[in-house]
Design a protein around this motif. Structure first.
Motif, PDB file in Angstrom:
ATOM      1  N   ARG A  36       0.514  -1.509  -0.334  1.00 51.42           N
ATOM      2  CA  ARG A  36       0.031   0.717   0.153  1.00 51.42           C
ATOM      3  C   ARG A  36       0.804   1.348  -0.164  1.00 51.42           C
ATOM      4  NH1 ARG A  36      -5.990   1.554   3.980  1.00 51.42           N
ATOM      5  NH2 ARG A  36      -5.591   3.805   3.277  1.00 51.42           N
ATOM      6  N   ARG A  37       0.900   2.621  -0.562  1.00 49.76           N
ATOM      7  CA  ARG A  37       1.283   3.724  -1.039  1.00 49.76           C
ATOM      8  C   ARG A  37      -0.201   4.723  -0.272  1.00 49.76           C
ATOM      9  NH1 ARG A  37       4.943   3.929  -5.120  1.00 49.76           N
ATOM     10  NH2 ARG A  37       5.165   6.692  -4.040  1.00 49.76           N
ATOM     11  N   ASN A  38       0.750   5.706  -0.173  1.00 47.86           N
ATOM     12  CA  ASN A  38       0.171   6.487   0.463  1.00 47.86           C
ATOM     13  C   ASN A  38      -1.235   7.808  -0.532  1.00 47.86           C
ATOM     14  OD1 ASN A  38       2.482   9.818   0.402  1.00 47.86           O
ATOM     15  ND2 ASN A  38       2.264   7.682  -1.298  1.00 47.86           N
ATOM     16  N   HIS A  39      -2.755   7.701  -0.738  1.00 49.45           N
ATOM     17  CA  HIS A  39      -3.383   7.682  -1.590  1.00 49.45           C
ATOM     18  C   HIS A  39      -3.574   6.718  -2.641  1.00 49.45           C
ATOM     19  CE1 HIS A  39      -2.153  11.971   0.187  1.00 49.45           C
ATOM     20  NE2 HIS A  39      -0.973  11.913  -0.028  1.00 49.45           N
ATOM     21  N   SER A 168       1.574  13.475  -8.040  1.00 46.04           N
ATOM     22  CA  SER A 168       1.623  11.761  -8.017  1.00 46.04           C
ATOM     23  C   SER A 168       2.159  11.296  -8.864  1.00 46.04           C
ATOM     24  CB  SER A 168       0.041  11.576  -8.080  1.00 46.04           C
ATOM     25  OG  SER A 168      -0.202  12.186  -9.382  1.00 46.04           O
ATOM     26  N   GLU A 201      -8.409   8.246   2.136  1.00 44.25           N
ATOM     27  CA  GLU A 201      -7.101   8.502   2.406  1.00 44.25           C
ATOM     28  C   GLU A 201      -6.735   9.115   0.442  1.00 44.25           C
ATOM     29  OE1 GLU A 201      -3.204   7.397   2.093  1.00 44.25           O
ATOM     30  OE2 GLU A 201      -3.995   6.874   3.419  1.00 44.25           O
ATOM     31  N   SER A 204      -6.886  13.287   1.604  1.00 43.82           N
ATOM     32  CA  SER A 204      -5.940  13.498   3.112  1.00 43.82           C
ATOM     33  C   SER A 204      -5.618  14.968   2.942  1.00 43.82           C
ATOM     34  CB  SER A 204      -5.138  12.321   3.297  1.00 43.82           C
ATOM     35  OG  SER A 204      -4.366  12.310   2.874  1.00 43.82           O
ATOM     36  N   ARG A 205      -4.880  15.251   1.953  1.00 38.42           N
ATOM     37  CA  ARG A 205      -4.436  16.278   1.801  1.00 38.42           C
ATOM     38  C   ARG A 205      -5.568  17.363   0.741  1.00 38.42           C
ATOM     39  NH1 ARG A 205      -2.920  14.449   4.951  1.00 38.42           N
ATOM     40  NH2 ARG A 205      -0.469  13.854   6.190  1.00 38.42           N
TER      41      ARG A 205
END
Length: 308
Positions: A36-39, A168, A201, A204-205
């Motif tokens: 799993r990676r962020n976003h 990204s 997720e 989240s920003r």
């Protein structure tokens, strides 16, 4: 080949739902077998010279799944040399599911996808293994989809190079069947507890996302787009380049440049880049980002190289 060839939605509107469900099923494999990676950056597809790929994943074995949209095959390959493939035309989603399961087993991958279902599609309650409804696959239309996707990918890569902050990869989402690049601020977003975990997720920003999609029943035409999330007040009051508009979408707005408007512009590539830049600056400025500090001239942060 011409830049941005014609790909009207109505010309392959029966193929899109089938192809998207193929992609979603392989995406579920990617979701299960990748770190799993962020976003959710681990989940989307990336482009190859012939189609799209999951990239390598898993450990026992390490493997990848690739769609070839020129030969119209799906291939699973393990790093120990095992490989297996099958033809894409002629399959319902149910038979695609069966072939994919067999193909994965042939290279030593034992994942249970028997109950996998579509995500955020009208038939989300029906397992892929039971979907005999979606079975249209037009090879010429699918090849054109991949050719357009490849051209848009390069435009998004060029746009991505202009930003030095967190961004990204340029990647192809099987969720909404679009290709996008997203710019992030460090500002956390306080979302209500009722927000689903996928959205929490992903957003989240603070983000400004730029991309392209092939159309859907609500907007039956291909288009470039941009949105800012959370949307700052007054965003839709900012002007956009000729041909682009702010489209109300649920509780926010989507900046939209129709594909036809871009491909028939005097400079199609520049028209798309100008659209992305205008929509980004509108959202980022209103959100309080330091737009000038985050700019990345000529794809470099080295001021000597940039000035040279």
């Amino acid at each position: 080949m011409e830049l941005f060839p014609s790909i009207p939605y109505e010309g392959w509107s029966d193929t899109i739902p089938t192809l998207q469900r193929y992609a979603q099923l392989v995406g579920k494999v990617r979701l299960a077998a990748s770190v799993r990676r962020n976003h959710w950056w681990n989940v989307p597809f990336h482009l190859t010279g012939r189609g799209i790929t999951t990239r390598p994943m898993g450990l026992a074995p390490t493997f990848a799944v690739d769609f070839d949209f020129l030969a119209h095959t799906l291939t699973a390959t393990a790093t120990d040399g095992r490989t297996s493939s099958f033809a894409l035309p002629g399959n319902s989603v149910a038979t695609f599911h069966a072939h994919l399961t067999e193909t994965l087993r042939a290279v030593g991958v034992d994942l249970d996808i028997s109950r996998a279902r579509p995500f955020d599609l009208p038939d989300a309650d029906r397992p892929f293994a039971e979907d005999t409804e979606h079975a249209t696959y037009d090879p010429d239309a699918v090849t054109r989809y991949w050719q357009v996707l490849s051209q848009v990918n390069l435009v998004l890569e060029e746009f991505a190079a202009r930003f030095s902050g967190k961004t990204s990869p340029v990647h192809h989402f099987w969720h909404t069947f679009d290709i996008a690049v997203t710019r992030f601020a460090d500002t956390p977003v306080d979302q209500p507890p009722s927000t689903d975990p996928v959205t929490r997720e992903a957003y989240s920003r603070e983000v400004v996302s730029s991309g392209f999609w092939f159309g859907d029943p609500d907007y039956p035409a291909p288009a470039f787009y941009s949105y800012t999330a959370p949307e700052p007040e007054g965003l839709a009051d900012h002007p956009l380049p000729e041909g682009a508009t702010w489209l109300p979408r649920k509780d926010s707005h989507l900046a939209v440049l129709p594909y036809e408007a871009a491909r028939t512009a005097p400079g199609p590539r520049q028209a798309v880049l100008d659209f992305f830049e205008a929509a980004y600056r509108a959202g980022a400025t209103l959100a309080g980002w330091d737009v000038d500090a985050l700019a990345c001239a000529n794809g470099t942060t080295d001021p000597v190289v940039a000035l040279g």
